[in-house]
Motif scaffolding. Structure first.
Motif, PDB file in Angstrom:
ATOM      1  N   MET A   1      -3.899  23.505  28.766  1.00  0.00           N
ATOM      2  CA  MET A   1      -3.259  22.372  28.402  1.00  0.00           C
ATOM      3  C   MET A   1      -2.999  22.559  26.754  1.00  0.00           C
ATOM      4  N   SER A   2      -1.670  22.829  26.582  1.00  0.00           N
ATOM      5  CA  SER A   2      -1.358  23.489  25.258  1.00  0.00           C
ATOM      6  C   SER A   2      -1.602  22.496  24.098  1.00  0.00           C
ATOM      7  N   SER A   3      -0.714  21.792  23.802  1.00  0.00           N
ATOM      8  CA  SER A   3      -0.746  21.124  22.429  1.00  0.00           C
ATOM      9  C   SER A   3      -1.379  19.403  22.840  1.00  0.00           C
ATOM     10  N   GLU A 155     -10.725  20.375  36.587  1.00  0.00           N
ATOM     11  CA  GLU A 155     -10.136  21.500  35.992  1.00  0.00           C
ATOM     12  C   GLU A 155      -9.127  21.222  35.362  1.00  0.00           C
ATOM     13  N   LEU A 156      -9.114  21.741  33.986  1.00  0.00           N
ATOM     14  CA  LEU A 156      -7.903  21.512  33.203  1.00  0.00           C
ATOM     15  C   LEU A 156      -6.948  22.748  33.413  1.00  0.00           C
ATOM     16  N   ASP A 157      -5.815  22.484  33.694  1.00  0.00           N
ATOM     17  CA  ASP A 157      -4.609  23.439  34.310  1.00  0.00           C
ATOM     18  C   ASP A 157      -3.318  23.188  33.629  1.00  0.00           C
ATOM     19  N   GLY A 158      -3.293  23.868  32.296  1.00  0.00           N
ATOM     20  CA  GLY A 158      -1.907  23.912  31.805  1.00  0.00           C
ATOM     21  C   GLY A 158      -1.977  22.334  31.162  1.00  0.00           C
ATOM     22  N   VAL A 163      -8.016  17.847  40.035  1.00  0.00           N
ATOM     23  CA  VAL A 163      -9.418  17.282  40.627  1.00  0.00           C
ATOM     24  C   VAL A 163      -9.372  17.719  42.139  1.00  0.00           C
ATOM     25  N   THR A 164     -10.846  18.261  42.213  1.00  0.00           N
ATOM     26  CA  THR A 164     -11.000  18.252  43.632  1.00  0.00           C
ATOM     27  C   THR A 164     -12.161  17.243  44.204  1.00  0.00           C
TER      28      THR A 164
END
Length: 256
Positions: A1-3, A155-158, A163-164
């Protein structure tokens, strides 16, 4: 997760401690609340722990964790605990001893989300006192945000959050961009204990107190509790020695 900085809002509810067996009050209007221990709702504690772990594991990604409780003035205790466990700031919406239904809770949380400019709400999927399992879903509807319920892995993904969650067929993973509502299940994590040092530090962290009217909300409950009573006592079971005896007993009970 960029900015994208995360501004996490975590609702925490004050409930009768999960280790205590509730007793019905004499008026049969609810459970007895006098002289019993209260603590953070276990699902809320899990939501708080997940928020703190995200902050710890993602370094400069989290701008702030803001804990919120809606309840009596005594709910300051659970907010102080939340602050000791890692929340940065907190707000109590003091409603006295009044019961507040999920719709009203969600309306107040919406106002606080907007006030805090939050872009991620992590909350327990339900409270162990009313077991409604509604607040997160209603809040998502009011905010028109995506929601991921019953999370057991986050999980943070970009620029997205994955979410599982457990479903009847096994597990499924859903993904959405911020802003997002996540409700937590029991297997997501194991909450930490607040150290004495952090408990002392928490006394200096911000804890503001508001009334529902300060948020422009008039509490209006739509449900009326007619009667609360203990479940009927179960009769003692019967042991059988053979399959034939089991079948005979089931026939007696007209179960087969």
């Amino acid at each position: 997760m960029s900015s994208t900085k995360l501004r996490i809002l975590v609702p925490v509810k004050r409930v009768i401690d999960f280790a205590i067996k509730p007793r019905i009050n004499k008026a049969q209007t609810g459970v007895e609340t006098k002289g019993v221990k209260f603590s953070i709702n276990p699902f809320c504690d899990i939501a708080l722990e997940e928020s703190v772990r995200i902050k710890e594991n993602s370094k400069d990604l989290v701008e702030k964790i803001h804990a919120v409780s809606i309840g009596p003035s005594k709910a300051k205790d659970v907010l102080r605990t939340a602050l000791a466990k890692g929340a940065d700031t907190s707000t109590l919406v003091d409603v006295g001893e009044q019961e507040v239904e999920p719709l009203q809770v969600a309306k107040m949380l919406k106002k606080l989300v907007e006030r805090e400019n939050s872009n991620l709400v992590i909350l327990g999927k339900q409270a162990i006192d009313d077991d409604s399992n509604q607040t997160g879903q209603i809040l998502a509807g009011l905010l028109k945000w995506p929601q991921a319920t019953n999370a057991f892995k986050v999980e943070l993904d970009g620029e997205s959050v994955a979410v599982t969650r457990e479903v009847d067929e096994g597990v499924e993973t859903v993904k959405a961009k911020l802003p997002l509502i996540i409700t937590t299940d029991l297997r997501l994590n194991e909450p930490r204990y607040a150290s004495l040092q952090n408990i002392m530090k928490a006394k200096k962290k911000p804890l503001e107190t508001l009334k529902a009217a300060d948020l422009g909300i008039e509490i209006e409950n739509r449900l009326e509790t007619l009667k609360v009573e203990e479940p009927p006592a179960r009769s003692a079971g019967v042991k059988v020695e053979t399959v034939d005896e089991l079948i005979s007993k089931l026939k007696e009970l007209k179960a087969i």
